[in-house]
Design a protein around this motif. Sequence first.
Motif, PDB file in Angstrom:
ATOM      1  N   PHE A   1      42.924  -8.518  -8.224  1.00  0.00           N
ATOM      2  CA  PHE A   1      44.028  -9.169  -8.922  1.00  0.00           C
ATOM      3  C   PHE A   1      43.689  -9.371 -10.402  1.00  0.00           C
ATOM      4  N   ARG A   2      42.414  -9.692 -10.673  1.00  0.00           N
ATOM      5  CA  ARG A   2      41.979  -9.914 -12.063  1.00  0.00           C
ATOM      6  C   ARG A   2      42.104  -8.620 -12.862  1.00  0.00           C
ATOM      7  N   GLN A   3      41.633  -7.527 -12.295  1.00  0.00           N
ATOM      8  CA  GLN A   3      41.691  -6.241 -12.989  1.00  0.00           C
ATOM      9  C   GLN A   3      43.131  -5.771 -13.172  1.00  0.00           C
ATOM     10  N   GLN A   4      43.978  -6.049 -12.172  1.00  0.00           N
ATOM     11  CA  GLN A   4      45.399  -5.697 -12.291  1.00  0.00           C
ATOM     12  C   GLN A   4      46.044  -6.440 -13.455  1.00  0.00           C
TER      13      GLN A   4
ATOM     14  N   LEU B   1      44.591  -7.804 -16.096  1.00  0.00           N
ATOM     15  CA  LEU B   1      44.056  -7.355 -17.390  1.00  0.00           C
ATOM     16  C   LEU B   1      44.615  -5.996 -17.773  1.00  0.00           C
ATOM     17  N   SER B   2      44.746  -5.091 -16.779  1.00  0.00           N
ATOM     18  CA  SER B   2      45.269  -3.756 -17.073  1.00  0.00           C
ATOM     19  C   SER B   2      46.743  -3.793 -17.470  1.00  0.00           C
ATOM     20  N   GLN B   3      47.423  -4.869 -17.057  1.00  0.00           N
ATOM     21  CA  GLN B   3      48.832  -5.045 -17.435  1.00  0.00           C
ATOM     22  C   GLN B   3      48.982  -5.751 -18.779  1.00  0.00           C
ATOM     23  N   GLY B   4      47.843  -6.000 -19.415  1.00  0.00           N
ATOM     24  CA  GLY B   4      47.868  -6.614 -20.738  1.00  0.00           C
ATOM     25  C   GLY B   4      48.127  -8.100 -20.745  1.00  0.00           C
ATOM     26  N   LYS B   5      47.890  -8.785 -19.625  1.00  0.00           N
ATOM     27  CA  LYS B   5      48.106 -10.234 -19.578  1.00  0.00           C
ATOM     28  C   LYS B   5      47.034 -10.931 -20.417  1.00  0.00           C
ATOM     29  N   PRO B   6      47.429 -11.975 -21.167  1.00  0.00           N
ATOM     30  CA  PRO B   6      46.451 -12.723 -21.978  1.00  0.00           C
ATOM     31  C   PRO B   6      45.345 -13.303 -21.102  1.00  0.00           C
ATOM     32  N   GLU B   7      44.112 -13.279 -21.616  1.00  0.00           N
ATOM     33  CA  GLU B   7      42.938 -13.737 -20.862  1.00  0.00           C
ATOM     34  C   GLU B   7      43.114 -15.150 -20.324  1.00  0.00           C
ATOM     35  N   GLN B   8      43.743 -16.024 -21.126  1.00  0.00           N
ATOM     36  CA  GLN B   8      43.861 -17.431 -20.722  1.00  0.00           C
ATOM     37  C   GLN B   8      44.810 -17.630 -19.535  1.00  0.00           C
TER      38      GLN B   8
ATOM     39  N   GLU C   1      43.461 -16.271 -14.838  1.00  0.00           N
ATOM     40  CA  GLU C   1      43.020 -17.045 -13.668  1.00  0.00           C
ATOM     41  C   GLU C   1      44.205 -17.650 -12.923  1.00  0.00           C
ATOM     42  N   LYS C   2      45.205 -18.096 -13.662  1.00  0.00           N
ATOM     43  CA  LYS C   2      46.399 -18.661 -13.010  1.00  0.00           C
ATOM     44  C   LYS C   2      47.130 -17.556 -12.225  1.00  0.00           C
ATOM     45  N   ILE C   3      47.201 -16.370 -12.801  1.00  0.00           N
ATOM     46  CA  ILE C   3      47.831 -15.234 -12.114  1.00  0.00           C
ATOM     47  C   ILE C   3      47.059 -14.890 -10.848  1.00  0.00           C
TER      48      ILE C   3
END
Length: 288
Positions: free
Chosen positions: A217-220, A222-229, A232-234
Motif C-alpha cells: 500500500f505504501r509503494q502504491q 508513493l507511485s501515485q504521487g501522494k505526498p509523503e505526509q 501513512e494515513k492512506i
Amino acid sequence: MSQISAKDVKDLRDKTGVGMMDCKKALEETGGDMQKAIEYLRKKGAALAAKRAGREASEGMIAIRISDDNTSGVIIELNCETDFVARGDDFTGFAAAIADLALENGIASAEAMMSLKLGEAYGNESVEDSIKTMTGRLGEKIDLKRLSLLQTSTGIIASYIHPGSQLGAIVELATDKPAESAELARDIAMQVAASSPIVVDRSVVPAENIEKEKEIFRQQALSQGKPEQFVEKIVTGRLEKYYQEVVLLEQPFIKDSNSRVQGVLEEFARKNGAAVSVTRFVRYQLGA
C-alpha cells in the motif's frame, strides 16, 4: 490352462471393481485361482500407483462428514487426474468411505489415515493400499491431499459444500444454544466457503501478512504521487479494507451485504438470549 468362465470374471469384477478385461487377464495369469487373481490385481494397482506417482492429480473433490450430534466434523480433499474420474461413482464412493472412516476414528490428518483399514467393500485393505488398488482400478493417480478434523464440547460443528464438490468449509460455533444456532452455523460455513477469510478476527492475522500489505500500500501511494505526509494515513485506510476482506468477523455477510458477520452474531445472540461466537474454521478449495 483351465478355461476361465464368464462367471469367474464377473465374480472377480464384483470383488475388485476392476474392468472385465483386466479381470480375465488376472484369472488367466493365475490359473483361475480367485485369491491369487485378487492379489495379482492389487500388485498391478501398486505398480501403476508407483508409475503414476509423478503425475499431476489436480482434479478430484472435497468431501465432508459431520457427526449426528454435530460435535465433530471432517473435511477431506481427494485428488485424481481428470474431471471424468472425479465425477464417477467409484471415486466419489471412495472419498465418502475415507471421510466416514476419518470421522468414525477421530482422525485429524491425511498421514494418520494411511494405516486405518477400510471395510469389506474395499477388501479390508488399509487406506494406503486401497489408494493403490483404486489407482489400478481407475487408471489414474489417486491422492489424499489433506484432511482436517474439528471437534467441540462447547457448541456445534456445521458445514457447507458448494455444488460440484470443489469447494467446502466446516466451522466450529461456540454456543450455549446449539439447536437454535444450527442455521446460523451453516450460514457461517457458507460465508467461509464463499468469501475465503483467512482468520476469525484481526488479532490473529499473521504479522508478516500485515507488514507485506503495508509495504504494498505504501509503494502504491508513493507511485501515485501522494505526498509523503499523507502516505501513512492512506496505508492505514487501505489496511482497514484488507481486514474486511480476510477477517471473517469483519466481512460483509453474504445474506445481507449491509451487515458484518460480527453484527449478525451479535443480533442472533440478542434475539435468542444466547452466547455465540466463531471459534475456528477450515476451508478447502480443490487445488488451492
